[in-house]
Scaffold this active site. Structure first.
Site, PDB file in Angstrom:
ATOM      1  N   GLY A  65      29.823  52.240   6.969  1.00 41.77           N
ATOM      2  CA  GLY A  65      28.373  52.294   6.808  1.00 41.77           C
ATOM      3  C   GLY A  65      27.911  51.988   5.393  1.00 41.77           C
ATOM      4  O   GLY A  65      26.758  51.593   5.194  1.00 41.77           O
ATOM      5  N   GLU A  72      27.763  48.318   5.219  1.00 40.58           N
ATOM      6  CA  GLU A  72      26.633  47.927   6.068  1.00 40.58           C
ATOM      7  C   GLU A  72      25.298  48.192   5.373  1.00 40.58           C
ATOM      8  O   GLU A  72      24.362  47.400   5.498  1.00 40.58           O
ATOM      9  CB  GLU A  72      26.738  48.671   7.409  1.00 40.58           C
ATOM     10  CG  GLU A  72      27.949  48.177   8.211  1.00 40.58           C
ATOM     11  CD  GLU A  72      28.318  49.088   9.370  1.00 40.58           C
ATOM     12  OE1 GLU A  72      28.539  50.294   9.140  1.00 40.58           O
ATOM     13  OE2 GLU A  72      28.377  48.600  10.517  1.00 40.58           O
ATOM     14  N   ALA A  88      29.901  56.233   7.277  1.00 38.51           N
ATOM     15  CA  ALA A  88      29.245  57.300   8.024  1.00 38.51           C
ATOM     16  C   ALA A  88      30.111  58.546   7.924  1.00 38.51           C
ATOM     17  O   ALA A  88      31.319  58.457   7.684  1.00 38.51           O
ATOM     18  CB  ALA A  88      29.075  56.871   9.477  1.00 38.51           C
ATOM     19  N   GLU A 116      36.343  50.814  10.552  1.00 42.98           N
ATOM     20  CA  GLU A 116      36.000  51.524  11.793  1.00 42.98           C
ATOM     21  C   GLU A 116      37.034  51.409  12.911  1.00 42.98           C
ATOM     22  O   GLU A 116      37.318  52.397  13.594  1.00 42.98           O
ATOM     23  CB  GLU A 116      34.640  51.045  12.320  1.00 42.98           C
ATOM     24  CG  GLU A 116      33.458  51.552  11.519  1.00 42.98           C
ATOM     25  CD  GLU A 116      33.054  50.633  10.374  1.00 42.98           C
ATOM     26  OE1 GLU A 116      33.849  49.746   9.989  1.00 42.98           O
ATOM     27  OE2 GLU A 116      31.940  50.799   9.861  1.00 42.98           O
TER      28      GLU A 116
HETATM   29  N1  CAA Z   1      33.098  60.952   6.061  1.00 45.10           N
HETATM   30  C1  CAA Z   1      33.290  62.241   5.757  1.00 45.10           C
HETATM   31  N2  CAA Z   1      33.946  62.658   4.666  1.00 45.10           N
HETATM   32  C2  CAA Z   1      34.437  61.713   3.839  1.00 45.10           C
HETATM   33  C3  CAA Z   1      34.265  60.344   4.086  1.00 45.10           C
HETATM   34  C4  CAA Z   1      33.553  59.969   5.255  1.00 45.10           C
HETATM   35  N3  CAA Z   1      33.314  58.693   5.575  1.00 45.10           N
HETATM   36  N4  CAA Z   1      34.875  59.652   3.105  1.00 45.10           N
HETATM   37  C5  CAA Z   1      35.381  60.558   2.255  1.00 45.10           C
HETATM   38  N5  CAA Z   1      35.120  61.803   2.690  1.00 45.10           N
HETATM   39  C6  CAA Z   1      35.518  63.068   2.080  1.00 45.10           C
HETATM   40  C7  CAA Z   1      36.990  63.364   2.284  1.00 45.10           C
HETATM   41  O1  CAA Z   1      37.208  63.921   3.573  1.00 45.10           O
HETATM   42  C8  CAA Z   1      37.255  64.330   1.158  1.00 45.10           C
HETATM   43  O2  CAA Z   1      36.778  65.588   1.542  1.00 45.10           O
HETATM   44  P1  CAA Z   1      37.600  66.915   1.131  1.00 45.10           P
HETATM   45  O3  CAA Z   1      37.545  66.939  -0.389  1.00 45.10           O
HETATM   46  O4  CAA Z   1      36.817  68.018   1.772  1.00 45.10           O
HETATM   47  O5  CAA Z   1      38.968  66.732   1.655  1.00 45.10           O
HETATM   48  C9  CAA Z   1      36.346  63.800   0.039  1.00 45.10           C
HETATM   49  O6  CAA Z   1      35.381  62.966   0.675  1.00 45.10           O
HETATM   50  C10 CAA Z   1      37.097  62.954  -0.962  1.00 45.10           C
HETATM   51  O7  CAA Z   1      37.800  61.967  -0.253  1.00 45.10           O
HETATM   52  P2  CAA Z   1      39.363  61.676  -0.436  1.00 45.10           P
HETATM   53  O8  CAA Z   1      40.074  62.921  -0.859  1.00 45.10           O
HETATM   54  O9  CAA Z   1      39.838  60.991   0.802  1.00 45.10           O
HETATM   55  O10 CAA Z   1      39.304  60.682  -1.676  1.00 45.10           O
HETATM   56  P3  CAA Z   1      40.309  59.500  -2.013  1.00 45.10           P
HETATM   57  O11 CAA Z   1      39.917  59.017  -3.353  1.00 45.10           O
HETATM   58  O12 CAA Z   1      41.705  59.902  -1.779  1.00 45.10           O
HETATM   59  O13 CAA Z   1      39.974  58.335  -0.934  1.00 45.10           O
HETATM   60  C11 CAA Z   1      38.542  56.922   0.383  1.00 45.10           C
HETATM   61  C12 CAA Z   1      38.743  57.721  -0.924  1.00 45.10           C
HETATM   62  C13 CAA Z   1      39.510  55.752   0.436  1.00 45.10           C
HETATM   63  C14 CAA Z   1      37.112  56.407   0.392  1.00 45.10           C
HETATM   64  C15 CAA Z   1      38.799  57.852   1.592  1.00 45.10           C
HETATM   65  O14 CAA Z   1      38.026  59.040   1.418  1.00 45.10           O
HETATM   66  C16 CAA Z   1      38.426  57.265   2.908  1.00 45.10           C
HETATM   67  O15 CAA Z   1      39.186  56.487   3.469  1.00 45.10           O
HETATM   68  N6  CAA Z   1      37.260  57.671   3.459  1.00 45.10           N
HETATM   69  C17 CAA Z   1      36.824  57.240   4.764  1.00 45.10           C
HETATM   70  C18 CAA Z   1      36.343  55.821   4.755  1.00 45.10           C
HETATM   71  C19 CAA Z   1      35.945  55.381   6.153  1.00 45.10           C
HETATM   72  O16 CAA Z   1      36.739  55.346   7.066  1.00 45.10           O
HETATM   73  N7  CAA Z   1      34.663  55.009   6.315  1.00 45.10           N
HETATM   74  C20 CAA Z   1      34.122  54.546   7.554  1.00 45.10           C
HETATM   75  C21 CAA Z   1      33.508  55.666   8.319  1.00 45.10           C
HETATM   76  S1  CAA Z   1      33.044  55.216   9.954  1.00 45.10           S
HETATM   77  C22 CAA Z   1      31.603  54.350   9.775  1.00 45.10           C
HETATM   78  O17 CAA Z   1      31.109  54.149   8.677  1.00 45.10           O
HETATM   79  C23 CAA Z   1      30.999  53.892  11.047  1.00 45.10           C
HETATM   80  C24 CAA Z   1      29.880  52.964  10.911  1.00 45.10           C
HETATM   81  O18 CAA Z   1      29.930  51.802  11.119  1.00 45.10           O
HETATM   82  C25 CAA Z   1      28.622  53.442  10.496  1.00 45.10           C
END
Ligand code: CAA
Length: 260
Positions: free
Chosen positions: A110, A113, A65, A133
């Protein structure tokens, strides 16, 4: 037509690609609403016989998400966000046609999921699954605490959710989260071939078998068996059953009108 999705249909097989390249295909409200509308369109289009869901670009299926949208949400907004996704993911799960998640990179939160709301998950060898999460101070809210435990068992679901460990495609395959692992290049072909194998079978029987499996997961065994017997009987009233059994006895391939 859509701001956050790509949608195409080839030979009766639809492909929805989540397309938010700046956030590795993270799901914001608008994307989930569009996904819901697209699933409704698939449900209404009888020419669509199978569905693949994937992520646009080479690196990510769906990275979860959208954290930048959720950061300022309060309790009520958090709850309604989860309820929106639940409704959309449940409509995906309830489609009568076969659905496959082509997991082409990150399937986190998500994203994992969404993949679990599909019938089958095929992972490319660069896929990474996880439920991060609790590390964000929330819980999996798009079905993760429910579908992951049903899919891989309570103990493994707790391990993944509580540790937030990310696992690769091979490990996802080993624990039953992924049905199959393939190369990035072959991912869509493998998914398409799998759908074509399903389309050789009776479409009503496929839909009924899928519904029985889904509904049965939430029933005790006796009620599940009764539901199955009722559905089995229903199949006997179809032309499909006559074609399938006659074809066997005549030593020919059944023709249900799906893919050749
Ligand atoms: N939400 C918003 N933005 C996100 C995102 C997310 N879930 N995942 C990645 N992005 C964005 C980053 O902020 C980044 O944006 P900027 O270029 O503006 O800085 C861009 O995507 C590229 O990401 P990274 O620079 O972090 O890329 P990376 O290759 O270094 O890492 C990754 C990749 C491991 C996927 C890392 O981006 C990450 O950990 N993302 C978050 C994953 C996460 O925590 N997901 C769960 C969300 S909560 C949820 O999903 C709740 C639910 O149950 C529904």
């Amino acid at each position: 037509m859509y701001n956050h999705l790509l949608y195409e249909v080839n030979d009766g097989i639809a492909v929805i690609s989540i397309n938010n390249p700046k956030s590795l295909n993270a799901l914001n409200t608008e994307t989930i609403e569009e996904l819901g509308a697209c699933i409704n369109a698939v449900a209404a289009d009888s020419s669509v016989k199978g569905l693949i869901i994937t992520g646009a670009g080479p690196k990510s299926f769906v990275a979860g998400a959208d954290i930048s949208e959720m950061v300022n949400s309060g309790a009520e907004k958090g709850r309604s966000f989860a309820m929106l996704a639940d409704k959309v993911f449940s409509s995906l799960e309830a489609l009568p046609i076969v659905t496959i998640a082509a997991v082409n990179g990150y399937a986190l939160g998500g994203g994992c999921e969404l993949a679990m709301a599909c019938d089958i998950r095929v992972a490319s060898d660069n896929a990474i699954f996880g439920q991060p999460e609790v590390g964000l101070g929330i819980i999996p809210g798009f079905g993760g605490t429910q579908r992951l435990a049903r899919l891989i068992g309570k103990g493994r679901a707790k391990e993944l959710i509580l540790t937030t460990d990310r696992i690769n495609a091979e490990e996802a395959y080993r624990i039953g989260l992924a049905n199959k692992v393939t190369t990035k290049e072959e991912l869509l072909t493998v998914c398409t071939d799998m759908i074509r194998r399903v389309l050789k079978n009776g479409p009503f029987a496929v839909a009924v078998a899928k519904r029985c499996i889904e509904s049965g997961m939430d029933m005790d065994l006796q009620n599940g068996l009764q539901m199955e017997a009722d559905a089995f009987g229903l199949c006997f009233a179809t032309d499909e059953k006559m074609e399938g059994m006659t074809a066997f006895l005549e030593k020919r391939k059944a023709n249900f009108g799906g893919a050749k």
